[in-house]
Design a protein around this motif. Structure first.
Motif, PDB file in Angstrom:
ATOM      1  N   UNK A 272       0.747  -1.253  -0.067  1.00 48.12           N
ATOM      2  CA  UNK A 272       0.130   0.124  -0.004  1.00 48.12           C
ATOM      3  C   UNK A 272       0.764   1.301   0.024  1.00 48.12           C
ATOM      4  N   UNK A 273       0.248   2.239  -0.636  1.00 51.57           N
ATOM      5  CA  UNK A 273       1.034   3.495  -0.568  1.00 51.57           C
ATOM      6  C   UNK A 273       0.115   4.474  -0.311  1.00 51.57           C
ATOM      7  N   UNK A 274       0.680   5.697   0.488  1.00 52.10           N
ATOM      8  CA  UNK A 274      -0.147   6.581   1.339  1.00 52.10           C
ATOM      9  C   UNK A 274       0.345   8.009   0.649  1.00 52.10           C
ATOM     10  N   UNK A 275      -0.720   8.920   0.763  1.00 55.79           N
ATOM     11  CA  UNK A 275      -0.393  10.180   0.173  1.00 55.79           C
ATOM     12  C   UNK A 275      -0.139  11.138   1.758  1.00 55.79           C
ATOM     13  N   UNK A 276       1.056  11.481   1.838  1.00 60.10           N
ATOM     14  CA  UNK A 276       1.402  12.274   2.977  1.00 60.10           C
ATOM     15  C   UNK A 276       1.341  13.880   2.652  1.00 60.10           C
ATOM     16  N   UNK A 277       0.187  14.168   3.049  1.00 56.92           N
ATOM     17  CA  UNK A 277      -0.073  15.653   2.852  1.00 56.92           C
ATOM     18  C   UNK A 277      -0.753  16.602   4.106  1.00 56.92           C
ATOM     19  N   UNK A 278      -0.786  15.994   5.084  1.00 57.57           N
ATOM     20  CA  UNK A 278      -1.233  16.496   6.330  1.00 57.57           C
ATOM     21  C   UNK A 278      -0.186  17.162   7.039  1.00 57.57           C
ATOM     22  N   UNK A 279      -0.989  17.918   8.010  1.00 57.40           N
ATOM     23  CA  UNK A 279      -0.281  18.772   8.779  1.00 57.40           C
ATOM     24  C   UNK A 279       1.007  18.035   9.675  1.00 57.40           C
ATOM     25  N   UNK A 280       2.539  18.116   9.409  1.00 55.13           N
ATOM     26  CA  UNK A 280       3.375  17.322   9.601  1.00 55.13           C
ATOM     27  C   UNK A 280       3.910  17.373  11.278  1.00 55.13           C
ATOM     28  N   UNK A 281       4.594  16.298  11.497  1.00 54.01           N
ATOM     29  CA  UNK A 281       5.149  16.328  12.723  1.00 54.01           C
ATOM     30  C   UNK A 281       6.788  17.066  12.515  1.00 54.01           C
TER      31      UNK A 281
END
Length: 762
Positions: A272-281
């Motif tokens: 699975x791949x995921x789109x990491x575009x949310x508010x970061x750490x």
């Protein structure tokens, strides 16, 4: 739409068209008046532009990069590249999170996240107030051999925290109807959240926990990862994060984008791949000097503020900043030392509809978060309220303050009760003729300072004479039987004297019986009982269709001690029936035109409105409403009493000393009642403002009152105020014993009968 309006206008009758044309200028004048008023009250931005976070912080290109110290950099590079990952586990906040989600996330991470070489995994338990949940999480962590720390939640410390109004130019929006009009707006929600800021910071401890987790990490590693408790690292995600950091060791901070997950099981599928575009750490190198701003509360962009301080690009630069928000810091030169590394998954919250990646879900997450914060904080605040009200004890009177066998006050109670046996019961139907409604059961009393118009044949409409009472509106005078106000006061005072006397060990049984008879006759009997409204209180004949004025609501201000009398009688039938009547009255009180207008008053009428509302809400065990009244009352006190203790709204009268004392006494009555009900208004900023007001009143009166006072003022009325200040701070400004004063005061003075038996700030 415009064409449709034009068409409708043309098809309308000539009379309607003429009316619209004639009234439209008046409408524009009304809107102009409202616009100017909002400008004066700082409610709208006259620049016609919204201030954005990026406008305040500036940009990184405007900040010069600081020189790097080669020696220090060499020393940092020589350190082993060890990592410490600390997850911050907080409370489950309904409706933003599913109940039990924190524990579920911890278990999922422990069961499924791989171990990574050179990484020390840590846990920080952040003020978890559900002791059962916290115990389960601790048990799980210890069972798995995890290293953790606990920041404890202290209920007593939380209860001592008041509301925060320091960021508002004027907090009158909390009582003047502005928030009521815009009750569904985002700005209203944000304003309420700002008032909850310090409470929020204690319980959620958002940035405080991040900084604590960061320092915890630095005890174990060169690179600190103070991550939210719902962060999960896959093998591939960690590999990218690790390699990106090692490839840019000169950076002090790394942004780690987040991928929002709706189903945690998806993380266990390797393809699975995921789109990491949310508010970061954020990752910190051990020498990174910047920290999270702990003044910023959860729900008002606490983490994002550090992004702005570091000049990190993102949609947050366009987010608006309200005038009551804490503005972000300016961009710091360290922003030139920020890199980006890998990605991290954000585990599901248990609310799948809030985890979508669209604009609607983003807005709904914010609203759900705000609702969750407020409901959580209110729930915690209501725990002692629920416990206090469950005891069903008197809230105004403190019957432990004097020995009935020795006290002059208790002797006076017994004497007043004996006298009350010779009066009543009373009824609104005893007036010689009804008021404007034509129904004797409707309470009726003319406005006391309104007189027949000398310039008209029929005396209408009545005109105002401040400080001069219309015959029959003065309590107990011969003509007062024409109206209901004197009888109502007899109900308040006689019932209270009888109820207090009934608690004595050798009490005459007739005290209890007669008190119940008075209550039944005035409130509960189908033939004689007062209808649960004040629609015809303080009627100004010739005005508003002869309906009562908003000011008339003050005539039942003494419910606060009458309802104590009901409690003291310990008669379940009377109590249940009184709750039925009070519930109907409370609905009218809060929903009627008169009630809503009175709630918005900035003078003593607003204070007495809150006093009545609080007494009724407490009697009806409406803990949530009592909490809202506490917020409104604290905002009102700060708005209407100046930092020097003056009361400008009471200076507009011809009896200024009376109204200063009356308003302060009402504040004492209100804060004492709220305190007895389990809240802490005396410990708040508003409590300090009332204390300053008491001090100011007593000092000015002692020195010689200089403001208008067209009638003599009884200086004994200062004694309850002086005793309250003495109980609060130890100050004795008058230097007089409380025994110098009378046992009871005139009802218009706003002092409960047998006042030395009340709490007086204790």
């Amino acid at each position: 739409m415009l064409e449709q309006l034009k068409s409708d206008f043309k098809r309308s009758s000539p009379l309607i068209r003429i009316s619209i044309i004639a009234l439209f200028p008046l409408y524009l004048l009304y809107r102009l008046h409202r616009y100017r008023r909002d400008i004066r009250r700082n409610r709208i931005n006259t620049s016609f532009s919204v201030q954005r976070m990026g406008d305040i912080s500036g940009t990184l290109r405007d900040v010069k990069q600081e020189l790097i110290d080669p020696k220090l950099e060499s020393e940092i590079n020589d350190l082993a590249d060890t990592f410490a990952l600390c997850r911050i586990v907080g409370n489950d906040l309904e409706p933003r999170h599913k109940v039990g989600q924190s524990l579920s996330n911890v278990r999922f991470i422990l069961d499924n996240e791989p171990e990574f070489d050179g990484v020390k995994k840590l846990w920080l338990l952040n003020r978890i107030f559900n002791t059962e949940t916290e115990a389960k999480i601790i048990s799980l962590l210890e069972e798995r051999g995890q290293t953790y720390r606990r920041i404890a939640f202290d209920p007593e410390e939380y209860q001592s925290i008041g509301y925060s109004f320091d960021k508002f130019k004027q907090p009158d929006m909390f009582y003047d109807g502005h928030l009521e009009i815009d009750s569904t707006s985002t700005r209203t929600t944000q304003a309420i959240m700002q008032a909850y800021r310090v409470r929020n910071n204690y319980v959620m401890h958002n940035n405080g926990a991040r900084n604590a987790a960061l320092e915890f990490c630095l005890e174990y590693g060169k690179w600190a990862l103070p991550f939210d408790g719902n962060c999960f690292l896959t093998s591939s995600g960690w590999a990218r994060l690790h390699s990106n950091i090692l490839e840019a060791r000169d950076k002090r901070y790394f942004v780690v984008p987040m991928a929002r997950i709706t189903n945690n099981q998806d993380l266990l599928e390797p393809n699975n791949t995921f789109s990491a575009e949310e508010e970061p750490q954020l990752v910190f190198r051990c020498d990174a000097p910047l920290r999270f701003n702990e003044d910023l509360p959860y729900g008002r962009r606490p983490k994002v503020e550090l992004f702005m301080h570091l000049g990190i690009e993102g949609p947050w630069k366009r987010w608006p900043v309200e005038d009551f928000d804490i503005p972000p810091r300016r961009v710091h030169p360290d922003g030139h030392r920020v890199g980006q590394a890998g990605w991290v998954a954000r585990l599901a919250s248990g609310k799948a509809h809030l985890e979508q990646a669209d604009r609607k879900a983003f807005v709904n997450r914010g609203l759900a978060r705000a609702a969750a914060i407020r409901s959580t904080l209110d729930m915690l605040s209501m725990r002692p309220v629920r416990a206090a009200l469950a005891q069903d004890q008197a809230l105004t009177y403190d019957l432990t303050t004097a020995d009935p066998a020795q006290s002059e006050d208790w002797a006076a109670v017994r004497e007043a009760a004996q006298q009350a046996l010779d009066r009543g019961p009373f009824s609104v139907t005893q007036k010689p003729e009804p008021g404007p409604s034509g129904d004797l059961r409707d309470y009726f009393h003319p406005a006391p300072y309104w007189w027949p118009n000398p310039n008209s044949k029929d005396g209408l409409p009545y005109v105002r004479r401040d400080g001069e009472r219309l015959p029959g509106t003065e309590l107990y005078e011969a003509e007062s039987g024409r109206f209901d106000r004197t009888r109502l006061q007899r109900v308040f005072d006689d019932t209270t004297a009888l109820a207090l006397a009934s608690t004595l060990q050798d009490a005459d049984p007739s005290f209890h019986a007669h008190a119940c008879s008075i209550l039944r006759t005035w409130f509960l009997d189908a033939e004689t009982g007062m209808k649960p409204n004040l629609s015809y209180a303080q009627v100004r004949l010739g005005h508003q269709g002869n309906m009562g004025a908003a000011h008339g609501v003050i005539e039942t201000k003494d419910f606060y001690f009458l309802l104590d009398a009901v409690r003291l009688l310990r008669d379940s039938h009377i109590t249940d029936r009184m709750k039925e009547w009070s519930s109907e009255f409370f609905d009218w009180f809060t929903d009627s035109v008169q009630g809503r207008q009175e709630c918005r008053a900035a003078n003593n009428h607003g204070t007495c409105y809150d006093l009545q509302a609080a007494s009724l809400a407490a009697f009806l065990e409406k803990e949530d409403i009592l909490q809202a009244i506490d917020l409104r009352a604290q905002a009102r006190a700060i708005s209407t009493i100046t930092p020097d203790g003056d009361q400008p709204h009471e200076l507009q009268r011809t009896l200024t000393q009376h109204y200063w004392a009356f308003n302060l006494q009402s504040w004492v009555n209100l804060f004492d009642l709220l305190s007895a009900a389990g809240l802490r208004p005396w410990q708040s900023e508003a409590g300090e403002r009332v204390r300053v007001g008491l001090r100011r009143m007593l000092m000015l009166s002692k020195q010689n009152w200089e403001h208008p006072q067209i009638k003599p003022f009884d200086s004994n009325r200062l004694l309850p105020l002086n005793e309250t200040l003495k109980n609060q701070t130890g100050e004795d400004i008058l230097g007089r014993a409380e025994s110098d004063g009378p046992v009871s005061f005139f009802p218009h003075d706003g002092v409960a009968p047998f006042w030395r038996l009340t709490r007086l700030g204790r």
